[in-house]
Design a protein around this motif. Structure first.
Motif, short mmCIF file in Angstrom:
data_model
loop_
_atom_site.label_atom_id
_atom_site.label_comp_id
_atom_site.label_asym_id
_atom_site.label_seq_id
_atom_site.Cartn_x
_atom_site.Cartn_y
_atom_site.Cartn_z
N LEU A 159 -1.00 -7.29 -3.44
CA LEU A 159 -2.26 -6.58 -3.28
C LEU A 159 -2.09 -5.31 -2.46
N GLN A 160 -0.86 -5.01 -2.12
CA GLN A 160 -0.55 -3.75 -1.44
C GLN A 160 0.85 -3.34 -1.83
N SER A 161 1.00 -2.07 -2.15
CA SER A 161 2.31 -1.51 -2.44
C SER A 161 2.53 -0.35 -1.48
N ARG A 162 3.52 -0.48 -0.62
CA ARG A 162 3.76 0.56 0.37
C ARG A 162 4.44 1.77 -0.28
N PRO A 163 4.29 2.95 0.33
CA PRO A 163 4.86 4.16 -0.29
C PRO A 163 6.37 4.11 -0.45
N PRO A 220 -17.38 -8.73 -11.24
CA PRO A 220 -16.19 -9.59 -11.13
C PRO A 220 -14.93 -8.82 -10.75
N LEU A 221 -15.03 -7.50 -10.62
CA LEU A 221 -13.83 -6.68 -10.44
C LEU A 221 -13.51 -6.45 -8.97
N VAL A 222 -12.23 -6.60 -8.64
CA VAL A 222 -11.69 -6.20 -7.35
C VAL A 222 -11.15 -4.78 -7.51
N TYR A 223 -11.39 -3.94 -6.50
CA TYR A 223 -10.97 -2.55 -6.56
C TYR A 223 -9.82 -2.28 -5.60
N ALA A 224 -9.11 -1.20 -5.86
CA ALA A 224 -8.00 -0.78 -5.01
C ALA A 224 -8.00 0.73 -4.93
N ILE A 225 -7.39 1.25 -3.88
CA ILE A 225 -7.14 2.69 -3.83
C ILE A 225 -5.66 2.92 -4.11
N GLU A 264 -2.48 10.05 2.83
CA GLU A 264 -1.71 8.89 2.39
C GLU A 264 -2.63 7.67 2.33
N VAL A 265 -2.38 6.81 1.34
CA VAL A 265 -3.18 5.59 1.19
C VAL A 265 -3.26 4.81 2.50
N ASP A 266 -2.14 4.67 3.18
CA ASP A 266 -2.10 3.82 4.38
C ASP A 266 -2.83 4.43 5.58
N MET A 316 -0.50 1.64 -3.03
CA MET A 316 -1.76 1.03 -3.45
C MET A 316 -2.15 0.00 -2.43
N ARG A 317 -3.44 -0.18 -2.22
CA ARG A 317 -3.86 -1.32 -1.41
C ARG A 317 -5.28 -1.73 -1.77
N VAL A 318 -5.51 -3.04 -1.67
CA VAL A 318 -6.83 -3.64 -1.92
C VAL A 318 -7.61 -3.75 -0.62
N TRP A 319 -6.98 -4.30 0.41
CA TRP A 319 -7.65 -4.50 1.70
C TRP A 319 -7.54 -3.22 2.53
N LEU A 320 -8.70 -2.69 2.94
CA LEU A 320 -8.76 -1.38 3.57
C LEU A 320 -9.26 -1.48 5.00
N PRO A 321 -8.56 -0.86 5.96
CA PRO A 321 -9.06 -0.82 7.34
C PRO A 321 -10.39 -0.08 7.39
N THR A 322 -11.20 -0.45 8.35
CA THR A 322 -12.51 0.19 8.49
C THR A 322 -12.50 1.24 9.58
N ALA A 323 -13.41 2.19 9.43
CA ALA A 323 -13.57 3.24 10.44
C ALA A 323 -14.77 2.97 11.33
N ASP A 324 -15.46 1.87 11.10
CA ASP A 324 -16.70 1.59 11.84
C ASP A 324 -16.41 1.14 13.26
#
Length: 629
Positions: free
Chosen positions: A382-386, A541-546, A556-558, A621-629
């Motif tokens: 669910l995550q692919s590092r650069p 039903p869809l999971v999203y990724a960036i 960068e994605v990360d 690519m990653r599915v789980w995203l850190p938050t800025a809140d």
């Protein structure tokens, strides 16, 4: 062939066709559920028939799987080296099964010549006593000398499933005759009255034997399946360095309350045990399956519908051990669980099983192959590092084939039979579990005609169901309401599902179902340490990724952190989210508060369905995203 009464194959042309009246629902034949090419699933099935199955056939030739048989019968030089893993025959069997379900789905004759050639080859390679496994016949191991690792019964299981599917869908029994001779040998050797005690290190034959019983009516095949399940967990196998959990031989099936070990093996075993329950009604077996299903899906399943968090033994980890970047998440595990979850629905019903099947089909399974249908992922992180490097089973991008090629032909057979998981029936209702453009033929008990499902799902949540025909008074239509839908209407009026998660209306009336597919942020259980402080984006039903391909220049994605208080917006290219890009510090570790926060750059990023990532260029690519809140 057997003298026992055979099942009505055409009516039972479905991957799980129980004989006993134990379960709460009955499946429909694949030919009775026609997924239309105007919908996502129907278009996928057409691509499977036109691209994936022919590609698999070509790769069996290129990889030497068929030459392994030819060398045995003298069609090529017998000195030609054996090629592939020891269980390479199973890839042939899975492709045959994919062809069989495609015949059942579309009636195609395009593969008839190939079937004639390959089944004749298998029949000629079979030994007089029924044994057939080219690696053992080539001398790689002695017969039955390494049940832990040689996969002999696993290979037979896939042959049996292919043979049963061909009998049901094409009415041809040539492969079934080959398979029955091999099963007879195994029964005499390892059956309840056999010469030896033994089970396979890779479960799979259990569900195949139950299907063979269903097709032939011979009780001994069901007895053999039950015998093998009874022996599991009694120390029959030599544990080796990975321990008995790897083989699910650490605890008897009925006592096990958690899933453990090699994920594919565990899930195939559970499917076989559930099949046995569907014929015997043994409550103790179903109780164990219930607890194991909860453990697998509420503590050990990835949000994408994938399983297996450890590369070393391709195994389930501990509860909530779900790393994104090191997820093994083998494609075959998702397919095995699709089989199991469908059988669990047939056993006791409830929308949770359809919810899982939906998650698997639209995410993990869909992501496992490219848009053209000829390149595949084996592992589905669910995550692919650069700077990710390709590994044998976890490459940076999809490959056309693998040295261990279990997943591509498994995908082909799963997609060809996908219509089987769309709907089911009882004496009084037809239930629709998966939403796609489809025409579903009614069985006689529910009237006559066709149930027509029309929808743009999952693009939107409107599902229109009409009956083109007649239905008796009291016949009902049941529609699954996904757990993620926060508001649901039927014919424009708010509606709540029944306790089992289904909405019911008179079948003759049909229904216009509207589900809420607005984008939503999802959080994981707090014990999933790997994604603590992160969110995932879902829509319907869809999971999203960036993906790096969609990042603004210099981002960068990360480094992306999303604003969860800003509603995501659906756009033509995906779902747009408000975020900031925060450059990483230079130090690997630093004292808290000793460095000034890096300047955050406001950005807008577009998330795409996880299933479509990697179709443009390799990258992060990653599915789980850190938050800025």
């Amino acid at each position: 062939m057997t003298d026992q009464p055979a099942s009505p194959s055409r009516a039972a042309a479905t991957p799980a066709a129980p004989r006993a009246d134990v379960g709460v629902a009955r499946p429909l034949p694949v030919g009775a559920v026609r997924l239309l090419p105007t919908g996502v699933l129907g278009a996928w099935q057409d691509r499977n028939a036109q691209a994936t199955i022919p590609h698999c056939i070509d790769q069996l030739e290129a990889a030497g799987n068929l030459d392994n048989y030819r060398r045995l019968v003298g069609d090529i030089d017998p000195a030609t080296p054996y090629r592939g893993f020891i269980f390479a025959d199973s890839d042939v069997h899975k492709v045959i099964e994919a062809v069989a379900w495609e015949i059942g789905r579309s009636g195609t004759t395009a593969f008839d010549g190939w079937l004639d050639e390959v089944i004749d080859l298998l029949a000629r390679a079979q030994e007089p006593d029924g044994y057939l496994m080219t690696a053992i016949q080539a001398g790689l191991r002695e017969r039955w000398a390494d049940l832990e690792n040689a996969h002999e019964l696993y290979v037979l299981g896939h042959m049996v499933q292919a043979a049963v599917a061909l009998q049901r869908c094409a009415g041809r029994d040539d492969l079934l005759r080959v398979a029955l001779r091999f099963v007879d040998l195994v029964d005499a050797t390892f059956g309840p009255d056999g010469e030896r005690v033994g089970i396979c290190g890779h479960p799979e034959i259990e569900t195949a034997l139950v299907e063979l019983y269903r097709e032939t009516g011979e009780q001994r095949h069901l007895a053999l399946a039950q015998h093998m399940i009874d022996l599991r967990g009694t120390g029959t196998l030599v544990a080796g360095g990975l321990g008995p959990q790897y083989f699910q031989d650490h605890e008897p099936v009925r006592q096990a309350r958690t899933v453990a070990g090699h994920a594919v093996r565990q899930l195939y075993l559970a499917a076989g045990a559930t099949d046995v329950y569907l014929e015997t009604g043994e409550a103790e077996l179903l109780d164990a399956m219930h607890d194991q299903w909860v453990d697998a899906h509420e503590r050990k399943m990835y949000i994408s519908g994938a399983f297996g968090s450890r590369h070393r033994d391709e195994a389930f980890g501990s509860a909530y051990e779900l790393p994104s970047d090191r997820a093994y998440a083998e494609t075959c595990a998702t397919i095995a669980d699709l089989h199991w979850s469908w059988r669990m629905f047939l056993a006791d019903g409830g929308s949770r099983y359809g919810d899982v099947v939906e998650r698997e089909i639209h995410n993990a399974l869909a992501a496992s192959l490219d848009a053209g249908g000829t390149r595949f992922f084996y592992a589905n992180p669910l995550q692919s590092r650069p700077d990710k490097h390709s590994e044998e089973s976890a490459p940076r991008e999809r490959l056309p084939w693998y040295p261990c090629a279990c997943c591509p032909p498994n995908i082909a057979r799963a997609v060809a039979q996908m219509g089987a998981y769309v709907a089911s029936v009882t004496d009084s209702e037809i239930a629709v579990h998966q939403f796609a453009d489809a025409d579903i033929d009614l069985p006689e008990a529910l009237g006559s005609g066709t149930v027509r499902v029309r929808t743009r799902y999952p693009e939107d949540g409107v599902v229109e169901v009409t009956l083109d025909g007649t239905a008796p008074a009291g016949a009902r239509l049941a529609l699954r309401v996904p757990a993620w839908s926060t508001s649901t209407t039927v014919d424009g009026r708010a509606a709540d599902p029944d306790p089992d998660g289904y909405l019911r209306v008179p079948l003759a009336d049909g229904a216009r179902l509207e589900l809420d597919v607005a984008p939503r942020w999802t959080v994981a259980h707090p014990r999933v340490d790997a994604v603590r402080g992160c969110v995932a984006l879902e829509r319907g039903p869809l999971v999203y990724a960036i993906e790096q391909a969609d990042m603004p220049d210099g981002v960068e994605v990360d480094d992306v952190r999303v604003h969860t208080d800003s509603p995501p917006r659906v756009t033509e290219g995906g779902v747009t989210v408000s975020a900031v890009a925060v450059p990483p510090p230079s130090a690997l570790y630093a004292t808290l508060g000793s460095t000034a926060p890096a300047p955050a750059r406001p950005v807008t990023v577009t998330a795409i369905p996880f299933a479509t990532w990697g179709n443009r260029t390799p990258g992060a690519m990653r599915v789980w995203l850190p938050t800025a809140d």
